[in-house]
Design a protein around this motif. Structure first.
Motif, short mmCIF file in Angstrom:
data_model
loop_
_atom_site.label_atom_id
_atom_site.label_comp_id
_atom_site.label_asym_id
_atom_site.label_seq_id
_atom_site.Cartn_x
_atom_site.Cartn_y
_atom_site.Cartn_z
N VAL A 80 0.83 -1.20 0.00
CA VAL A 80 0.00 0.00 0.00
C VAL A 80 0.86 1.25 0.00
N ILE A 81 1.84 1.30 0.90
CA ILE A 81 2.66 2.50 1.05
C ILE A 81 3.67 2.64 -0.09
N GLY A 82 4.26 1.53 -0.55
CA GLY A 82 5.29 1.58 -1.57
C GLY A 82 4.88 2.34 -2.83
N PRO A 83 3.69 2.09 -3.39
CA PRO A 83 3.30 2.79 -4.62
C PRO A 83 3.21 4.30 -4.46
N LEU A 84 3.08 4.80 -3.23
CA LEU A 84 3.00 6.25 -3.03
C LEU A 84 4.30 6.94 -3.43
N ARG A 85 5.40 6.18 -3.48
CA ARG A 85 6.68 6.77 -3.89
C ARG A 85 6.60 7.33 -5.30
N GLU A 86 5.73 6.76 -6.13
CA GLU A 86 5.62 7.19 -7.52
C GLU A 86 4.54 8.26 -7.72
N VAL A 87 3.82 8.59 -6.66
CA VAL A 87 2.73 9.55 -6.77
C VAL A 87 3.26 10.95 -6.51
N PRO A 88 2.99 11.93 -7.39
CA PRO A 88 3.42 13.31 -7.11
C PRO A 88 2.87 13.79 -5.77
N VAL A 89 3.65 14.60 -5.08
CA VAL A 89 3.27 15.04 -3.74
C VAL A 89 1.90 15.71 -3.73
N ASP A 90 1.60 16.49 -4.75
CA ASP A 90 0.34 17.22 -4.76
C ASP A 90 -0.86 16.35 -5.11
N GLU A 91 -0.64 15.03 -5.28
CA GLU A 91 -1.74 14.11 -5.54
C GLU A 91 -1.91 13.07 -4.42
N ILE A 92 -1.03 13.09 -3.42
CA ILE A 92 -1.08 12.08 -2.36
C ILE A 92 -2.38 12.20 -1.56
N GLY A 93 -2.85 13.42 -1.34
CA GLY A 93 -4.04 13.63 -0.54
C GLY A 93 -5.27 12.93 -1.10
N ARG A 94 -5.32 12.74 -2.41
CA ARG A 94 -6.43 12.00 -3.02
C ARG A 94 -6.09 10.53 -3.22
N THR A 95 -4.86 10.26 -3.61
CA THR A 95 -4.47 8.88 -3.90
C THR A 95 -4.52 8.00 -2.66
N LEU A 96 -4.05 8.51 -1.52
CA LEU A 96 -3.98 7.71 -0.30
C LEU A 96 -5.36 7.22 0.16
N PRO A 97 -6.37 8.10 0.33
CA PRO A 97 -7.67 7.57 0.74
C PRO A 97 -8.33 6.72 -0.33
N SER A 98 -8.05 6.99 -1.60
CA SER A 98 -8.61 6.16 -2.67
C SER A 98 -8.10 4.73 -2.54
N MET A 99 -6.80 4.58 -2.29
CA MET A 99 -6.22 3.25 -2.12
C MET A 99 -6.74 2.57 -0.87
N LEU A 100 -6.76 3.32 0.24
CA LEU A 100 -7.13 2.72 1.52
C LEU A 100 -8.60 2.33 1.58
N LEU A 101 -9.48 3.18 1.09
CA LEU A 101 -10.91 2.84 1.14
C LEU A 101 -11.21 1.64 0.25
N ALA A 102 -10.53 1.55 -0.90
CA ALA A 102 -10.72 0.37 -1.75
C ALA A 102 -10.29 -0.89 -1.01
N LEU A 103 -9.20 -0.79 -0.25
CA LEU A 103 -8.74 -1.93 0.53
C LEU A 103 -9.69 -2.23 1.68
N TRP A 104 -10.04 -1.20 2.45
CA TRP A 104 -10.88 -1.40 3.63
C TRP A 104 -12.26 -1.95 3.27
N ASP A 105 -12.79 -1.57 2.10
CA ASP A 105 -14.11 -2.04 1.69
C ASP A 105 -14.07 -3.43 1.07
N SER A 106 -12.88 -3.97 0.85
CA SER A 106 -12.75 -5.27 0.21
C SER A 106 -12.85 -6.40 1.23
N GLU A 107 -12.91 -7.62 0.71
CA GLU A 107 -12.95 -8.78 1.60
C GLU A 107 -11.67 -8.86 2.43
N MET A 108 -10.55 -8.53 1.82
CA MET A 108 -9.28 -8.51 2.55
C MET A 108 -9.31 -7.44 3.64
N GLY A 109 -9.97 -6.32 3.35
CA GLY A 109 -10.06 -5.24 4.32
C GLY A 109 -10.76 -5.64 5.60
#
Length: 207
Positions: A80-109
């Protein structure tokens, strides 16, 4: 003298027994909770467990995977955290919750939420704190450390928002928040998270 089959060990597989894995996990939980992830090494876990460090690597691979197994999180945190290295800093605020909510709402979540519920209800809350400080802060903090010294508190502001989402949506299950589409939550909190990361924050502690 010929070596018997009973005395042979398959090459590349360190010796262990049926309770070795659990002994390693118990030692890891103890050290992670006491010292944090950053100050705990595979070697130190192996020493406390009374095994060779190669055996810890054999069972768990990386330290992050060992942590995930120790707290029963069904995913390598770096996935989860590793791919953020490739995300521009000004996009992390949207990318992070997008990734986490997709995970948390999943069966694995569901497994992640169950693990978090257990941690918060028990005596291992230091493990959760260590994950935020030693994994997320180390990975993302230096990228948002402007002015110098602000990176840590910026990440803690972000963590406070995301922990709030987890509590309200999955643990306390507030309605209608618990049933809102994930994208609606992302759209609502992303600007705030981005401000925490890169915007001007008043009264930040001096470096």
């Amino acid at each position: 003298m010929a070596t018997t089959d009973a005395g042979r060990r398959k090459p590349g597989r360190p010796a262990g027994n049926s309770n070795t894995r659990e002994r390693i996990l118990d030692s890891a939980r103890e050290l992670f909770a006491r010292n944090g992830i950053g100050n705990t090494s595979i070697r130190s876990v192996a020493s406390v467990a009374g095994v060779d460090s190669a055996l810890v690597h054999h069972y768990f691979g990386t330290k992050e995977k060992l942590f995930a197994a120790a707290v029963h999180i069904p995913i390598d945190p770096m996935d989860v955290i590793g791919p953020l290295r490739e995300v521009p800093v000004d996009e992390i605020g949207r990318t992070l919750p997008s990734m986490l909510l997709a995970l948390w709402d999943s069966e694995m979540g569901a497994g992640f939420i169950a693990a978090l519920r257990s941690i918060l209800a028990g005596s291992e809350v230091n493990l959760f704190r260590s994950f935020i400080q030693d994994v997320i802060t180390v990975e993302v903090g230096p990228r948002v450390d402007n002015p110098p010294g602000s990176g840590v508190v910026r990440i803690q502001f972000v963590a406070s928002q995301l922990v709030g989402v987890v509590m309200a949506r999955y643990i306390l299950e507030f309605e209608p928040f618990a049933s809102l589409p994930a994208q609606q939550i992302v759209d609502t909190i992303a600007p705030t998270l981005q401000r925490y990361l890169t915007g001007e924050l008043p009264d930040l502690p001096a470096p």
